[in-house]
Design an enzyme around this catalytic site. Structure first.
Site, PDB file in Angstrom:
ATOM      1  N   HIS A  70      -4.858   3.134 -10.601  1.00  0.00           N
ATOM      2  CA  HIS A  70      -4.548   4.055  -9.442  1.00  0.00           C
ATOM      3  C   HIS A  70      -3.260   4.899  -9.227  1.00  0.00           C
ATOM      4  CE1 HIS A  70      -5.880   5.208  -5.350  1.00  0.00           C
ATOM      5  NE2 HIS A  70      -4.805   4.692  -4.815  1.00  0.00           N
ATOM      6  N   ASP A  99       0.838  -1.293  -0.059  1.00  0.00           N
ATOM      7  CA  ASP A  99      -0.177  -0.088   0.107  1.00  0.00           C
ATOM      8  C   ASP A  99       0.645   1.200  -0.011  1.00  0.00           C
ATOM      9  OD1 ASP A  99      -2.045   1.795   0.453  1.00  0.00           O
ATOM     10  OD2 ASP A  99      -3.108   0.822   1.474  1.00  0.00           O
TER      11      ASP A  99
END
Length: 428
Positions: free
Chosen positions: A336, A242
């Site tokens: 993203h 992440d």
């Protein structure tokens, strides 16, 4: 969920110094209380021996490297912003009670600051402590305090409310529960031990007394320090590393991006920061139906090691123009990682320091799980807002996310010894 890297898992050498000063006023520290474990073990061992357990007194042993990690409460900035990710987190918002105003808020912040300083040093919360964390060291506990938009009207301080604290705009992915959003006061708690974190949560909630009541509270977690063979970027509940592009304190413009300058306005926010808090549900059932290649295309990075699909390692710069044999972009136009790059957003950057959450299952078995997104910036109108607006316009990941709660909080600079957090605002 912008693709900017999380603070790294800490190595033992990176832990803060585990100095243990004597507790003021003769209070026993949690570490000192560990020395009583031998006597306690005699009683428990005798009882256990009757059912076949070895009756042997527990010995007082040095705290582990995980338990001995310590962050400092007093300083230029509040703790809980630049420290490494912790294994356990609690986020809680309070509203001042009817009749409570500036005077009561100042007294509350004074109590909270004193309690936080003691707990972060590994001491008990009060002389009559619950004992929940008596066997543990500080465990890298951090406690951070912030003010919501509504706090200023409640305390008669409207003229001191920063422009940067104006409410966030609506976004297409918002499905916000207003009862779990915003609040007069916000507290962030993080620690590497779950009981230490809960102990702090309980102590601060009790400190609120009649001045404030809990508006909402959320629990989160991260991987425990030392759980991997070497320090690495954390994974989220989608299994992705992440973030890889978090601003780092060593970068020359880090303070400029994350903290309000010492000469900034309003003056009480000098050396502070703004926290955007979002409860983001991950639609894991839908996500997990995708193939590995499809998941990587949505994110724009390899799942195994976080490297960009354009090649290299996790830290290799992404090649936005690279194409495959068919002439298609290797990193999809709506990936993203492409959309959230600072160089694709006018340099907008924020320091992301989230926790994952799992709060059970819905009636149909859908997991109530995702990310307690927390990002820090000197100005959310130049950090979070432009990036989220761009995500709204075509991020491939948005299909698998739902923003269910939101808050924006002004987090003042750290308190010097003898001061409490927010004193420049409440007594200025």
């Amino acid at each position: 969920m912008p693709d900017q890297s999380l603070p790294q898992t800490r190595t033992p050498a990176e832990q803060t110094t585990p100095a243990e000063p004597p507790a003021p006023g003769g209070r026993l520290s949690r570490r000192t209380l560990l020395g009583t474990a031998g006597a306690t073990g005699l009683v428990l061992g005798a009882a256990g021996g009757a059912v076949g357990y070895a009756a042997r007194p527990a010995e007082a042993t040095p705290l582990t490297s995980l338990g001995s990690g310590r962050a400092m409460f007093h300083g230029k900035h509040q703790p809980g912003i630049t420290e490494g990710l912790q294994a356990r987190g609690h986020l809680v918002a309070f509203d001042l009670t009817a009749g409570a105003g500036r005077t009561e808020a100042a007294a509350l912040l004074r109590r909270w600051s004193a309690t936080a300083a003691r707990l972060m040093a590994g001491e008990t919360a009060t002389p009559v402590d619950t004992g929940v964390a008596r066997d543990a060291g500080p465990s890298s506990l951090t406690v951070t305090f912030g003010f919501g938009h509504s706090f200023f009207a409640r305390t008669g301080l409207q003229k001191q409310r920063p422009v940067a604290l104006d409410p966030l705009p609506d976004f297409s992915s918002d499905r916000l529960d207003r009862k779990r959003s915003d609040g007069d006061l916000w507290v962030q708690i993080g620690a590497d031990d779950a009981l230490v974190a809960f102990h702090a949560l309980r102590a601060l909630q009790k400190d609120a007394g009649s001045a404030a009541r809990v508006r909402w509270q959320m629990n989160g977690f991260n991987r425990s320090p030392g759980a991997t063979a070497h320090p690495m970027t954390a994974r989220n509940l989608m299994g992705q590393l992440d973030g890889t592009r978090n601003p780092k304190p060593a970068e020359p413009d880090f303070d400029q991006r994350i903290f309000v300058p010492s000469s900034g306005e309003p003056s009480w926010m000098a050396d502070g920061s703004y926290a955007v808090v979002r409860r983001i549900r991950m639609l894991l059932d839908d996500w997990e139906k995708l193939s590995l290649a499809a998941q990587e295309g949505v994110v724009g990075r390899r799942k195994a090691d976080g490297a960009a699909l354009s090649g290299g390692s996790e830290t290799t710069a992404m090649d936005l123009e690279k194409t495959d044999a068919s002439g298609d972009l290797v990193v999809p136009i709506n990936a993203h990682a492409r959309i959230t790059r600072p160089d694709q957003n006018g340099g907008a950057a924020m320091l992301r320091r989230p926790f994952s959450f799992h709060d059970g299952f819905d009636d149909d078995g859908t997991p109530d799980a995702g990310l307690l997104f927390i990002c820090w910036q000197a100005d959310p109108l130049r950090g979070f807002v432009p990036v989220q607006r761009k995500l709204d316009r075509g991020d491939a990941l948005s299909k698998y996310l739902r923003h269910e709660a939101s808050g924006l909080f002004a987090v003042p600079g750290g308190a010097a010894r003898g001061e409490y957090v927010g004193q420049r605002l409440l007594e200025g």
